[in-house]
Design a protein around this motif. Structure first.
Motif, short mmCIF file in Angstrom:
data_model
loop_
_atom_site.label_atom_id
_atom_site.label_comp_id
_atom_site.label_asym_id
_atom_site.label_seq_id
_atom_site.Cartn_x
_atom_site.Cartn_y
_atom_site.Cartn_z
N GLY A 1 -4.57 -7.21 20.40
CA GLY A 1 -3.90 -6.38 21.39
C GLY A 1 -3.33 -5.12 20.76
N MET A 2 -2.93 -5.19 19.49
CA MET A 2 -2.36 -4.06 18.77
C MET A 2 -2.71 -4.23 17.30
SD MET A 2 1.41 -3.86 20.57
CE MET A 2 1.66 -2.17 20.12
N ALA A 3 -2.41 -3.18 16.49
CA ALA A 3 -2.72 -3.27 15.06
C ALA A 3 -1.75 -2.42 14.26
CB ALA A 3 -4.16 -2.83 14.78
N LEU A 4 -1.41 -2.90 13.05
CA LEU A 4 -0.61 -2.17 12.07
C LEU A 4 -1.46 -2.07 10.82
CD1 LEU A 4 1.99 -0.90 10.99
CD2 LEU A 4 2.85 -3.21 10.52
N LEU A 5 -1.80 -0.82 10.41
CA LEU A 5 -2.77 -0.59 9.35
C LEU A 5 -2.13 0.11 8.16
CD1 LEU A 5 -5.69 0.88 11.55
CD2 LEU A 5 -5.19 -1.53 11.07
N ASP A 6 -2.17 -0.53 6.97
CA ASP A 6 -1.79 0.16 5.74
C ASP A 6 -2.89 1.18 5.43
OD1 ASP A 6 -1.38 -0.81 2.26
OD2 ASP A 6 -0.57 0.88 3.40
N VAL A 7 -2.49 2.44 5.15
CA VAL A 7 -3.50 3.48 4.96
C VAL A 7 -4.31 3.24 3.70
CG1 VAL A 7 -3.86 5.94 4.59
CG2 VAL A 7 -2.16 5.18 6.24
N ASN A 8 -3.61 2.97 2.59
CA ASN A 8 -4.30 2.84 1.30
C ASN A 8 -4.49 1.39 0.93
OD1 ASN A 8 -2.93 5.65 1.10
ND2 ASN A 8 -4.53 5.64 -0.43
N LEU A 9 -5.77 1.05 0.63
CA LEU A 9 -6.12 -0.33 0.30
C LEU A 9 -6.81 -0.36 -1.06
CD1 LEU A 9 -7.61 -1.13 3.80
CD2 LEU A 9 -5.32 -1.73 3.00
N GLY A 10 -6.17 0.18 -2.07
CA GLY A 10 -6.77 0.19 -3.40
C GLY A 10 -7.88 1.20 -3.49
N THR A 11 -9.12 0.76 -3.33
CA THR A 11 -10.27 1.67 -3.47
C THR A 11 -10.79 2.17 -2.13
OG1 THR A 11 -11.78 -0.22 -3.46
CG2 THR A 11 -11.00 0.54 -5.60
N GLU A 12 -10.13 1.86 -1.04
CA GLU A 12 -10.59 2.30 0.29
C GLU A 12 -9.39 2.59 1.17
OE1 GLU A 12 -12.90 -0.83 1.97
OE2 GLU A 12 -11.30 -2.33 1.81
N PHE B 1 -2.70 1.31 17.87
CA PHE B 1 -2.43 1.00 16.47
C PHE B 1 -1.54 2.06 15.87
CE2 PHE B 1 -5.07 4.27 14.51
CZ PHE B 1 -5.94 4.58 15.54
N LEU B 2 -0.94 1.77 14.71
CA LEU B 2 -0.21 2.74 13.94
C LEU B 2 -0.43 2.48 12.46
CD1 LEU B 2 3.59 1.96 13.85
CD2 LEU B 2 1.96 0.40 14.85
N PHE B 3 -0.17 3.53 11.65
CA PHE B 3 -0.38 3.43 10.22
C PHE B 3 0.93 3.14 9.50
CE2 PHE B 3 -4.70 4.51 10.05
CZ PHE B 3 -4.96 5.62 10.84
N ALA B 4 0.81 2.69 8.24
CA ALA B 4 1.95 2.54 7.33
C ALA B 4 1.52 3.04 5.97
CB ALA B 4 2.39 1.09 7.26
N THR B 5 2.46 3.74 5.25
CA THR B 5 2.15 4.24 3.91
C THR B 5 3.43 4.42 3.13
OG1 THR B 5 1.03 5.98 2.66
CG2 THR B 5 2.18 6.65 4.64
N GLY B 6 3.31 4.45 1.81
CA GLY B 6 4.45 4.68 0.95
C GLY B 6 4.42 6.03 0.29
N TYR B 7 3.55 6.93 0.75
CA TYR B 7 3.42 8.23 0.10
C TYR B 7 4.31 9.28 0.77
CZ TYR B 7 0.03 6.77 -3.28
OH TYR B 7 -0.56 6.17 -4.36
N GLY B 8 4.21 10.54 0.26
CA GLY B 8 5.18 11.60 0.59
C GLY B 8 5.27 12.00 2.03
N GLU B 9 6.11 13.01 2.30
CA GLU B 9 6.44 13.33 3.68
C GLU B 9 5.36 14.08 4.42
OE1 GLU B 9 8.74 14.79 1.28
OE2 GLU B 9 10.68 13.87 1.69
N SER B 10 4.49 14.82 3.72
CA SER B 10 3.61 15.74 4.44
C SER B 10 2.15 15.59 4.01
CB SER B 10 4.06 17.18 4.19
OG SER B 10 4.06 17.45 2.80
N ALA B 11 1.77 14.38 3.68
CA ALA B 11 0.37 14.18 3.28
C ALA B 11 -0.57 14.36 4.46
CB ALA B 11 0.21 12.79 2.68
N LEU C 1 -3.33 -5.13 8.69
CA LEU C 1 -4.19 -4.79 7.55
C LEU C 1 -3.29 -4.33 6.41
CD1 LEU C 1 -6.84 -4.27 6.14
CD2 LEU C 1 -7.08 -2.14 7.42
N GLU C 2 -3.13 -5.15 5.38
CA GLU C 2 -2.24 -4.86 4.26
C GLU C 2 -2.78 -5.57 3.02
OE1 GLU C 2 0.94 -3.06 3.63
OE2 GLU C 2 -0.03 -3.65 1.76
N ASP C 3 -2.99 -4.81 1.91
CA ASP C 3 -3.59 -5.43 0.74
C ASP C 3 -2.56 -5.99 -0.24
OD1 ASP C 3 -4.22 -2.58 -1.46
OD2 ASP C 3 -2.62 -2.92 0.00
N ASN C 4 -1.26 -5.73 -0.02
CA ASN C 4 -0.23 -6.32 -0.86
C ASN C 4 0.25 -7.61 -0.22
OD1 ASN C 4 2.71 -6.79 -1.67
ND2 ASN C 4 2.09 -5.23 -3.14
#
Length: 853
Positions: A778-789, A805-815, A737-740
């Protein structure tokens, strides 16, 4: 058989291996090289060759070449279609009478059946059936269509009585339409227990559309030899002449029926009902006329499916309307309990009920005819053992929950809709007890009696109407009730309750939102520091004095600061262009700012575009002060902008009245900013002309930066922890799941190289939920932020299904994550293949470890 005996005993009768056929025709079974393996005992009367003399001979010795050619062609079609194929009025030899032939493959045997053709037949099956179906399509409603269908089939076949027999969900059947000659007893409206048509007979009805019995008293013709070379009986499942079970013959005799025919009615490949045809005296229909009846049954089945599709479309419209009305009912700021309480009036238009209960977060609300709150708690505990994500419906609560007998008068049936996952919450509709009378064709529970075939083979003898009073049950929930309830469940769980819970959560989490803002600020400060570092590095070129360097850097940083102040004042939303230019001019000219004329509509620029234009305006104003219009007391500048046909912004800078302008001899950083920032950063255009009378510059900023842009929501991040699990092959399907698009393509390549069999790439929550429903990964890689959702609804569904599953994000260290996802591993962008591998191995290993525990 030591226990009680009833009609369910015949469920074990192998009716497809009866070893005989009806005597109205003959049967030959061949090997795949066309050698006779079996023949019916009556074949001598048809071919003049007794079975013993025929077995082991090539078929070509008893049939001429033209007949063999016709049979081989039909067999070819049978193999293609997987059906029984027919040929009509075939002569097996020049002197033989014409026969109707049926041929199909059964296991390793080619089965050929033949029976007399209808004399002087001019039956046009296609035209006849087309005309019959045309009349059906003109009927007013479903009941009228069924009545007309029974009447037409009786006209086609000549049987004394034709009924349409529909199966219920419990397997019992009911006669819903009937056409009969005068004086015949009517079975219309009578019900028959499921045991009247055993399971193996229903399975054959789904495979073979037509079954005909010419004479229930006719002796059968045995298949010789009864077993093949390896001891196996001949499978007659698809035979058109297969003889009849003694149980069924006895059943028909008890009804006074001497001949019968059944035509299956299928819907979506499943047995929906039958055309049941009865005759009081023996009656044989030719294979050709039976084929017409079979085609008619198939066309009627297709017509039923069309009616069903129309009903589904009406249901979809009703469900959509229900969803819209529910969304309108939901009040902003109201609690979930208050919102759900408002639903009853809306849902009552679609699901009829006598009582209504809500069980939510430990609270209980009841209205109408329902169990007491104490009785309801026991009922909820029973529901908690049911499937968490399905509607539960029963018309007899006491059958699944024994204490339900105590409140059957108030609530005999219920339809329960789960509206949360943890803890279990429900909306429950109740219906009162409905004392009703069911009319059976004879007592379905009456013990059978001994008969000519032994006790276990004797069906009941009475088919007179027998009425049963049903207590403790409500009116049954219809298929439409269940489907609307399931639509309501999805609406509540995936939309309404989630939004309501978010609203309540926001009122309780001010501290967490403050931390989220800090994380967002940290992200932006990082970007600013990176930009300042680049400015310092680029501003060194050509500078010889520290003071000059400090002035250049200070000016550029101040320009960015002014843009940043404007953006923060607008809450980092698109900001107006005019104040930006005015602030930059005022910083250099002060009271002389009237030397700059600004003209153009009020437009907004996105944050990236505003920052770029702040640097460009700073460089233009600085150059004008050093070398251009502002270096002379009479110089002036016009700044004009407008929107073109594509809604892109065109901005022109025109200097006049200053000293003569010369093109620079070298490309400095300031010139680079003016000429390359818009094309590089904003994908727009920039043109600079060093005219003698004054500098001219023209910039085109794409419409995406001029129109309003959605605010990017704050997100969460955590560092990837080292993988302690042993390498586990990736394999299977991975949901990405990645919007870019660019990041998605790169990540997809990584996953495939890491061993994924397939990567399902989606860009939104809706697409991800559809992909999971169609083919769980079987598994999933999810971008946390998808524009408006955000991807948290997808994570909830994956966790329900136990998919790692696991998440991916480009934001700071302690969000901040929601509480339920604090333990989920997060990849920080930009990630590489090794990080992805370790992350997926870690979460997969953790799931595997939990399963072993």
């Amino acid at each position: 058989m030591n226990g009680g005996v009833d009609l369910s005993n015949c469920d074990r009768e192998p009716i497809h291996l009866v070893g005989s056929i009806q005597p109205s025709g003959f049967l030959i079974a061949l090997s795949t090289d066309w050698i006779v393996k079996h023949a019916s005992s009556n074949i001598g009367a048809w071919l003049g060759v007794e079975p013993d003399a025929l077995l082991g001979l090539p078929l070509s010795e008893v049939m001429d070449e033209e007949a063999l050619h016709a049979i081989r062609g039909r067999l070819q079609l049978s193999l293609i279609n997987g059906s029984v194929e027919r040929a009509f009025r075939v002569k097996l030899s020049a002197s033989a009478l014409p026969l109707d032939i049926a041929v199909h493959l059964s296991g390793q045997s080619i089965i050929i059946e033949a029976e007399p053709s209808e004399p002087d037949s001019e039956l046009d099956v296609g035209s006849m059936v087309r005309a019959m179906i045309g009349r059906l399509q003109r009927t007013a409603d479903f009941d009228a269509c069924c009545r007309e269908a029974a009447r037409q089939l009786r006209s086609l076949t000549g049987f004394d009585r034709v009924m349409i027999y529909r199966f219920d969900r419990d397997g019992a059947g009911e006669v819903i339409a009937e056409s009969a000659v005068r004086g015949m007893p009517s079975y219309l409206g009578l019900r028959y227990p499921a045991s009247d048509i055993p399971k193996q007979a229903r399975a054959l009805y789904e495979r073979n559309w037509l079954r005909c019995i010419n004479d229930v008293d006719a002796p059968s013709a045995a298949i010789l030899p009864p077993f093949g070379p390896e001891g196996e009986p001949l499978d007659l499942s698809m035979s058109v002449l297969r003889s009849v079970s003694p149980i069924h013959c006895e059943y028909l005799r008890n009804m006074g029926v001497a001949a019968s025919m059944s035509v299956s009615i299928l819907r979506r490949g499943k047995l929906w009902g039958l055309f049941a045809c009865h005759n009081m005296v023996p009656r044989r229909l030719s294979l050709e006329r039976r084929t017409a009846a079979e085609l008619y049954g198939q066309m009627f089945s297709f017509l039923l499916e069309g009616v069903e599709r129309d009903r589904e479309e009406a249901y979809e419209a009703k469900a959509h309307l229900l969803h819209t009305r529910i969304m309108a009912v939901m009040a902003d700021g109201a609690s979930s309990m208050e919102n759900l309480e408002r639903l009853r009036g809306e849902v009552g238009h679609y699901i009829r009920s006598d009582g209504f209960a809500i069980v939510l977060g430990g609270q209980t609300l009841v209205d109408g005819s329902t169990p007491t709150p104490e009785e309801l708690l026991g009922l909820v505990r029973m529901l908690n053992r049911a499937h968490a994500s399905r509607v539960f419906a029963t018309s007899e609560i006491a059958q699944v929950h024994q204490p339900g007998m105590d409140f059957a008068e108030r609530a005999a049936g219920m339809l329960a809709i789960p509206v949360s996952r943890k803890p279990r919450d429900y909306i429950i509709f109740f219906r009162k007890e409905s004392v009703r009378t069911v009319t059976w064709a004879g007592n379905p529970d009456k013990p059978v009696e001994a008969g000519p075939n032994g006790q276990r083979l004797t069906p009941r003898k009475s088919f007179e109407a027998w009425k049963e009073t049903v207590l403790g049950q409500s009116e049954p929930w219809t298929e439409a009730d269940l489907r609307i309830a399931d639509s309501l469940r999805i609406t509540l769980m995936e939309v309404v309750l989630r939004l309501a819970d978010q609203a309540e959560e926001e009122r309780r989490t001010a501290r967490e939102r403050q931390e989220l803002l800090i994380a967002e600020l940290n992200h932006r400060v990082r970007n600013i520091l990176s930009l300042v570092r680049a400015l310092l590095a680029q501003s060194r070129a050509g500078v010889t004095r520290v003071e000059e360097f400090a002035e250049i850097v200070g000016g550029r940083i101040q320009a960015l600061a002014r843009a940043h102040d404007q953006l923060t004042a607008e809450n980092w939303k698109p900001s107006p262009l005019r104040p930006l230019i005015a602030a930059e001019v005022d910083a250099y000219l002060g009271h002389r700012a009237e030397r700059v004329v600004l003209s153009g509509p009020e437009v907004l620029l996105s944050p990236p575009a505003l920052s770029v234009m702040a640097l460009i305006m700073h460089e233009l104003v600085t150059n004008a002060a050093k070398y251009g219009a502002f270096a002379d007391s009479g110089g002036r500048v016009k700044v004009r902008w407008s929107l073109d046909d594509q809604d892109a912004l065109e901005l022109c800078w025109e200097e006049s009245g200053g000293p003569p302008v010369q093109a620079p001899t070298r490309q400095g950083f300031g010139t680079t900013i003016i000429e390359r920032s818009v094309p590089h950063e904003l994908k727009g255009e920039a043109t600079v002309t060093y005219a003698l009378a004054g500098l001219r510059a023209r910039f085109t900023i794409p419409a995406i930066h001029v129109s309003l842009a959605p605010e990017r929501p704050a997100v969460v991040e955590a560092a990837v922890t080292p993988c302690a699990a042993a390498d586990i092959p990736l394999g299977g399907t991975v949901l990405l799941l990645e919007d870019n698009m660019i990041i998605a393509m790169s990540a997809e390549d990584m996953l495939l190289k890491l061993g994924a069999d397939r990567v399902e790439t989606v860009a939104s929550v809706r697409q991800a939920l559809v992909a999971i429903a169609d083919d769980p990964p079987g598994m999933a890689l999810l971008d946390v932020n998808l524009g408006t959702e955000t991807s948290f609804p997808v994570a909830e569904r994956l966790r329900e299904l136990g998919i790692p599953f696991l998440f991916a994000t480009g934001y700071g260290e302690s969000a901040i994550f929601p509480e339920e996802f604090r333990d989920v591993l997060v990849l920080r962008k930009p990630y590489d293949s090794e990080q992805v591998r370790r992350g997926l191995q870690t979460v997969r290993g953790a799931v595997a470890g939990r399963r072993e525990d």
